[in-house]
Design an enzyme around this catalytic site. Structure first.
Site, PDB file in Angstrom:
ATOM      1  CE  LYS A 174      -2.048   2.989   3.098  1.00 62.32           C
ATOM      2  NZ  LYS A 174      -1.906   4.220   2.230  1.00 62.32           N
ATOM      3  CD  GLU A 250      12.813   0.148   7.436  1.00 57.15           C
ATOM      4  OE1 GLU A 250      12.727   1.306   6.292  1.00 57.15           O
ATOM      5  OE2 GLU A 250      13.623   0.195   7.709  1.00 57.15           O
ATOM      6  CD  GLU A 378       9.783  13.400  11.333  1.00 58.51           C
ATOM      7  OE1 GLU A 378       8.623  12.444  10.901  1.00 58.51           O
ATOM      8  OE2 GLU A 378      11.281  12.483  10.798  1.00 58.51           O
TER       9      GLU A 378
HETATM   10  P1  NAD Z   1       2.041   8.313   7.686  1.00 63.45           P
HETATM   11  O1  NAD Z   1       2.406   7.885   8.811  1.00 63.45           O
HETATM   12  O2  NAD Z   1       1.223   9.170   7.582  1.00 63.45           O
HETATM   13  O3  NAD Z   1       1.925   7.319   6.655  1.00 63.45           O
HETATM   14  C1  NAD Z   1       2.750   6.698   5.707  1.00 63.45           C
HETATM   15  C2  NAD Z   1       1.937   5.547   5.796  1.00 63.45           C
HETATM   16  O4  NAD Z   1       1.147   4.815   6.428  1.00 63.45           O
HETATM   17  C3  NAD Z   1       1.026   5.897   4.309  1.00 63.45           C
HETATM   18  O5  NAD Z   1       0.709   4.466   3.550  1.00 63.45           O
HETATM   19  C4  NAD Z   1      -0.323   6.210   4.598  1.00 63.45           C
HETATM   20  O6  NAD Z   1      -1.990   6.056   4.188  1.00 63.45           O
HETATM   21  C5  NAD Z   1       0.012   5.223   6.071  1.00 63.45           C
HETATM   22  N1  NAD Z   1      -0.940   4.985   7.310  1.00 63.45           N
HETATM   23  C6  NAD Z   1      -1.448   5.802   8.083  1.00 63.45           C
HETATM   24  N2  NAD Z   1      -2.231   5.776   8.718  1.00 63.45           N
HETATM   25  C7  NAD Z   1      -2.437   4.398   9.076  1.00 63.45           C
HETATM   26  C8  NAD Z   1      -2.977   3.462  10.271  1.00 63.45           C
HETATM   27  N3  NAD Z   1      -4.157   4.409  11.072  1.00 63.45           N
HETATM   28  N4  NAD Z   1      -2.410   1.949   9.410  1.00 63.45           N
HETATM   29  C9  NAD Z   1      -2.440   1.555   8.422  1.00 63.45           C
HETATM   30  N5  NAD Z   1      -1.813   2.481   7.374  1.00 63.45           N
HETATM   31  C10 NAD Z   1      -1.569   3.473   7.831  1.00 63.45           C
HETATM   32  O7  NAD Z   1       3.964   8.852   7.029  1.00 63.45           O
HETATM   33  P2  NAD Z   1       3.628   9.991   5.899  1.00 63.45           P
HETATM   34  O8  NAD Z   1       3.483  11.250   6.415  1.00 63.45           O
HETATM   35  O9  NAD Z   1       3.099   8.631   4.528  1.00 63.45           O
HETATM   36  O10 NAD Z   1       5.482   9.802   5.984  1.00 63.45           O
HETATM   37  C11 NAD Z   1       6.164  10.679   6.340  1.00 63.45           C
HETATM   38  C12 NAD Z   1       6.954   9.823   7.785  1.00 63.45           C
HETATM   39  O11 NAD Z   1       7.654   9.031   7.654  1.00 63.45           O
HETATM   40  C13 NAD Z   1       8.373  11.006   8.475  1.00 63.45           C
HETATM   41  O12 NAD Z   1       7.708  10.609   9.922  1.00 63.45           O
HETATM   42  C14 NAD Z   1       9.635  10.120   8.564  1.00 63.45           C
HETATM   43  O13 NAD Z   1      10.837  10.086   9.306  1.00 63.45           O
HETATM   44  C15 NAD Z   1       9.019   9.087   8.594  1.00 63.45           C
HETATM   45  N6  NAD Z   1      10.239   7.835   7.379  1.00 63.45           N
HETATM   46  C16 NAD Z   1      10.871   7.017   8.027  1.00 63.45           C
HETATM   47  C17 NAD Z   1      11.653   6.049   7.855  1.00 63.45           C
HETATM   48  C18 NAD Z   1      12.696   5.588   7.511  1.00 63.45           C
HETATM   49  O14 NAD Z   1      13.560   5.034   6.927  1.00 63.45           O
HETATM   50  N7  NAD Z   1      12.726   5.541   9.246  1.00 63.45           N
HETATM   51  C19 NAD Z   1      12.249   6.697   5.972  1.00 63.45           C
HETATM   52  C20 NAD Z   1      11.067   7.225   5.064  1.00 63.45           C
HETATM   53  C21 NAD Z   1       9.885   8.166   5.948  1.00 63.45           C
END
Ligand code: NAD
Length: 476
Positions: A174, A250, A378
């Site tokens: 997804k 992650e 962040e």
């Molecule tokens: P997010 O958590 O909002 O969303 C990530 C994914 O999770 C999306 O596909 C979203 O639709 C899904 N999602 C959201 N709520 C959910 C739920 N309740 N159940 C299941 N799926 C759900 O994150 P984002 O805004 O897309 O990405 C940015 C974040 O990702 C930042 O915090 C960044 O640091 C982190 N990030 C971490 C790494 C790493 O390797 N540690 C790499 C890239 C980004």
């Protein structure tokens, strides 16, 4: 507008209820594609397809070599279609096209690396004294769900999915709702490469109360690998625990970048710029807290500010552009909000600030107290907080004073100090005199709120397989 569907059971399909969503280009701020908007039914259908493919299809049984061949064919097709894949991410999130091409190359390497790693990995043989012999075998875990964020759409999707596939699992991916297109293009290429139906499914939609939560609450899933925000990670971890499904998380970061008096300043400035302004700072590994030792502070800052101001902002589709808009209106609103509270918090903006459209210019903040929001949260944008320091102990303490622990950087020409400080930093990855360089055999993950578990090389194998101990009697 071109339509991009889910890919389920080897076919590109619309949502069961026919719903679609507009996919907005953050540079033009106009929709550029229509994408299937999934619901729980589509998520369940994708998991059922992956389950059938795992139980009945050839993928888990065909062996490493045949899987390796198909994955390499997929990688060849990714190279042949690099322009389409890169432009999909650029239009979806405003990533400069040269950086998107870099991501495609890295994504292709993800596929090739894990295909080869699975094929050529060795397993433990454990000769025993008692006339017995033990060994470990690594069978696929089953159905793996991969949920990815929007900042490196294709790269992080492939990083999570490639090892799962190489080890014989079937997958439901997804992608983030803001950046769905490259996943569909990639899954189309997987079909063309000869991947059997149901092995790589892609389902589009939102997270909470939608496709995301449906995937994490489905008891027929064997692994969940997630990259995204720390708060989302906690929700997913709680959902997965209901069925004791192992998760790899992650999550976010607030990376510390330490520049000592004895650093090679040109090198430190180069990487300090990359660390927070590449991809407009929308990088989990961003060096968003920059600590500069007092003796080089003025010299460093003069060059650093000039380098930040020299970045070419503009249309991300243009090869010369180094810096694009933020990925969505929602994210632009979040990042801009930090400038509203800056004065009250005590910080001072040296350069940058909110620009036109959804642009936030490369922004450098000084004089912020350590408890200011910009120092602790962040921001996930092109905003760095710079603080001077005097001693090694002081800066190590300051760097570790965060609930995150994804990565850190150290710039010094003193070998002993490099090792000493790397050892003391609370982080999953420490870069010395560089940034962003990865060896896919190395563990990747975070400490504290930056994540749970490690992926990469054998670490991915541990997660995506069920290691089994086999003990044989040799002498009777
Ligand atoms: P997010 O958590 O909002 O969303 C990530 C994914 O999770 C999306 O596909 C979203 O639709 C899904 N999602 C959201 N709520 C959910 C739920 N309740 N159940 C299941 N799926 C759900 O994150 P984002 O805004 O897309 O990405 C940015 C974040 O990702 C930042 O915090 C960044 O640091 C982190 N990030 C971490 C790494 C790493 O390797 N540690 C790499 C890239 C980004």
């Amino acid at each position: 507008m071109e339509f991009f569907g889910h890919v389920i059971d080897g076919k590109e399909v619309p949502s069961i209820d026919g719903k679609t969503m507009h996919d907005v280009d953050p540079y033009t701020r106009e929709p550029w594609a229509a994408v299937a908007l999934g619901s729980k039914s589509d998520a369940d259908r994708a998991v059922a397809s992956a389950r059938t493919a795992f139980h009945e299809g050839p993928w888990p049984r065909m062996g490493y070599e045949k899987r390796q061949q198909i994955l390499h064919r997929l990688a060849d097709l990714m190279e042949a279609n690099a322009d389409e894949l890169a432009m999909a991410d650029t239009r979806d999130m405003g990533k400069p096209i040269t950086q998107a091409h870099h991501d495609v190359a890295r994504s292709t390497w993800n596929v090739r690396f894990f295909a080869d790693h699975a094929r050529f990995s060795s397993a433990e043989a454990l000769p025993m004294d008692s006339g017995h012999h033990a060994y470990t075998s690594y069978g696929p875990a089953g159905v793996a769900v991969a949920i990815s964020p929007w900042n490196f759409p294709l790269m992080l999707g492939t990083w999570k999915v490639a090892p799962a596939l190489a080890w014989g699992n079937t997958v439901v991916l997804k992608p983030a709702e803001d950046t769905p297109v490259s996943a569909t293009v990639w899954a189309r290429l997987a079909i063309e490469a000869g991947m059997p139906p149901g092995v790589l499914n892609v389902v589009h939609g939102f997270g909470p109360d939608s496709v995301g939560s449906a995937l994490t609450e489905n008891p027929d899933v064997d692994r969940i690998t997630f990259t995204g925000e720390s708060t989302t990670g906690k929700i997913i971890s709680a959902a997965a625990s209901k069925h004791l499904i192992p998760v790899s998380l992650e999550l976010g970061g607030k990376g510390a970048n330490l520049v000592f008096d004895d650093a090679d300043l040109d090198n430190a400035v180069h990487w300090a710029v990359q660390a927070i302004f590449r991809n407009a700072g929308q990088v989990c590994l961003a060096g968003s807290r920059l600590f500069v030792q007092r003796g080089v502070y003025d010299a460093f800052m003069e060059r650093y500010v000039a380098a930040a101001q020299a970045l070419r902002m503009g249309d991300p589709k243009e090869p010369a552009t180094e810096f694009g808009p933020l990925a969505s209106l929602k994210h632009f609103t979040k990042v801009s909000g930090y400038f509203d509270t800056l004065g009250a918090d005590g910080g001072r903006l040296l350069t940058g600030g909110v620009g036109d459209g959804w642009f936030v210019a490369p922004s450098i903040i000084v004089d912020a107290p350590t408890d200011a929001r910009v120092c602790r949260e962040e921001i996930f944008g092109p905003v760095v907080v710079v603080q001077p320091f005097d001693t090694e102990d002081e800066v190590v303490h300051a760097a570790n004073d965060t609930r995150y622990g994804l990565n850190a950087m150290v710039f010094t020409e003193n070998l002993s100090r490099a090792h000493r400080v790397a050892d003391k930093l609370k982080a999953g990855t420490v870069w010395v005199n560089c940034f962003f360089i990865r060896d896919l055999r190395a563990p990747f993950g975070g400490v504290g709120e930056s994540g749970v578990g490690r992926e990469g090389g054998t670490f991915s194998r541990e997660f995506f397989t069920e290691p089994k101990a086999v003990v044989m009697q040799i002498d009777r």
